[in-house]
Design an enzyme around this catalytic site. Structure first.
Site, PDB file in Angstrom:
ATOM      1  CG  ASP A   1      -0.883  -2.036   4.134  1.00 46.79           C
ATOM      2  OD1 ASP A   1      -0.042  -2.404   4.980  1.00 46.79           O
ATOM      3  OD2 ASP A   1      -1.697  -1.116   4.331  1.00 46.79           O
TER       4      ASP A   1
ATOM      5  CG  ASP B   1       2.723  -3.051   7.556  1.00 42.08           C
ATOM      6  OD1 ASP B   1       2.942  -1.832   7.455  1.00 42.08           O
ATOM      7  OD2 ASP B   1       1.600  -3.515   7.777  1.00 42.08           O
ATOM      8  CD  GLU B   2       1.758   1.393   3.651  1.00 40.97           C
ATOM      9  OE1 GLU B   2       1.010   2.075   2.957  1.00 40.97           O
ATOM     10  OE2 GLU B   2       1.813   1.500   4.888  1.00 40.97           O
TER      11      GLU B   2
HETATM   12 MG    MG Z   1      -0.371  -2.707   7.164  1.00 38.85          MG
END
Ligand code: MG
Length: 398
Positions: free
Chosen positions: A14, A108-109
């Site tokens: 993450d 984003d993960e």
């Molecule tokens: Mg994040």
């Protein structure tokens, strides 16, 4: 020597305050200051807050007006979504260069199943360390990693490791990690469920784990009750499920010095194809669509893709197609800072497939792979690459 499988094969990666860090990378004056990215107008909302801003109580989804009041010296930056999408693509390419089993959870993960890397790493934590350092080096962005037996624990681990950290929850130490946490850290525990648990006098995961499962089912509903009880004991059987578009595997590199010459770029492409071939064999995959990515010094990025006649995982097939794609890109006017190659439309290499004249080359490629496994990646290089590797290292970009 046969090694036992990883006991913690799942990674959750993450990125840390992603939008803020992308803005900071491009504008270093934002470093070490409280920053919020989001709508700057009267009705704007915080999309991402730096840790300095969070320390003042600023959180995402908060009205920007309120955030400014909480944090007097807050620097508000308007969002640049195209830039975040590009950064996301770069981050995911790095994930997929380790394993094709990448399940995106948001921009984003992602969850990564790294079981297939067993022969190459002593400990899954090493993979996490490598991913974090490549994220830093190649995208300039920090990310946190959780390593665990399953997705649920890996995600809790990455949350705990934040910001810019790594945490492995070792198999066997799960309950010790889990039970002191507040129940609100569990998936599926929102306001209503946490109120219901509070009425039962349950505040920690440990308390939840020692409650009779029947009581939980009665008060929370059968599905939720069972799920939370299982989570409280660290049980989560969901596999990492790569979505269709994400099924790809790739190799790319950003160079410290830009490449200004087509033959150097082709040599890098060849090196990537050999590496990609090794990775695909390792996870038993063939690919049908080859994609080449070139980023110029001015950051413009060009993608070209080609559907091959047959699925393949040989370096030679991929390199031939890749060179054809490169021929279609104007490399003469600008230097190149990144070269990448990837395969999509993956299938299992054990699946029945038409035998072609490639299979002779596959035997050669298998032999090359065996040597690599025994002696490392530099042991056998195709002749053309061996001839150019010297000039590459002279330029300090290898
Ligand atoms: Mg994040």
């Amino acid at each position: 020597m046969k090694r036992a499988p990883f006991t913690e094969p799942i990674l959750h990666v993450d990125m840390d305050s992603f939008f803020v860090e992308v803005e900071r990378r491009d504008d270093p004056s934002l470093r070490d200051r409280p920053v919020a990215v989001g709508g700057t107008g009267d009705r704007g909302v915080v999309a991402s807050a730096s840790y300095e801003a969070r320390a003042n109580g600023v959180t995402s989804a908060m009205p920007m007006r309120y955030a400014r009041r909480l944090c007097r010296d807050l620097v508000v930056v308007s969002a640049h979504h195209a830039k975040y999408r590009q950064a996301s693509e770069d981050v995911f390419s790095i994930f997929r260069s380790f394993t094709p089993l990448v399940e995106g959870a948001s921009i984003d993960e992602a969850f990564l199943d790294i079981s297939g890397l067993r022969l190459h790493y002593e400990d899954p934590e090493q993979v996490g360390v490598e991913i974090r350092s490549r994220l830093r080096a190649e995208t300039g962005l920090p990310g946190s990693v959780g390593v665990a037996r399953n997705k649920f624990l890996a995600k809790l681990a990455s949350e705990t490791a934040k910001p810019d950290g790594l945490l492995k929850v070792a198999a066997g130490a799960e309950v010790e990690f889990l039970h002191p946490l507040p129940v609100t850290r569990l998936w599926g525990v929102g306001a209503a469920t946490s109120a219901a648990l509070e009425r039962l006098g349950i505040a920690t995961v440990g308390a939840l784990a020692s409650a009779p499962v029947e009581t939980l089912r009665r008060h929370l509903g059968s599905t939720m009750g069972t799920m939370l009880y299982d989570l409280a004991w660290g049980k989560d059987e969901r596999p990492v499920d790569p979505d269709g578009a994400a099924k790809s595997i790739s190799v790319e590199q950003t160079y410290e010095q830009d490449l200004a010459d087509r033959s150097l770029i082709e040599a890098e492409l060849l090196r990537h194809c050999v590496k990609l071939s090794g990775r695909m064999r390792r996870v038993g995959k063939l690919g049908k669509v080859l994609a080449v990515k070139v980023r110029f010094a001015d950051f413009e990025t060009v993608h070209r893709r080609l559907t091959l006649a047959d699925s393949t995982n040989t370096g030679r097939d991929m390199f031939r197609a890749g060179v054809a794609l490169l021929a279609d890109i104007d490399l003469d006017r600008r230097a190149v800072r990144l070269v990448g190659v990837g395969m999509t439309d993956l299938s299992d290499s054990t699946a029945p497939r038409q035998l072609t004249t490639h299979h002779e080359w596959e035997n050669v490629a298998d032999a090359v792979d065996q040597v690599h496994r025994r002696f490392g990646d530099q042991a056998v290089l195709p002749a053309r690459l061996a001839a150019t590797s010297e000039s590459i290292s002279e330029r300090g970009v290898s």
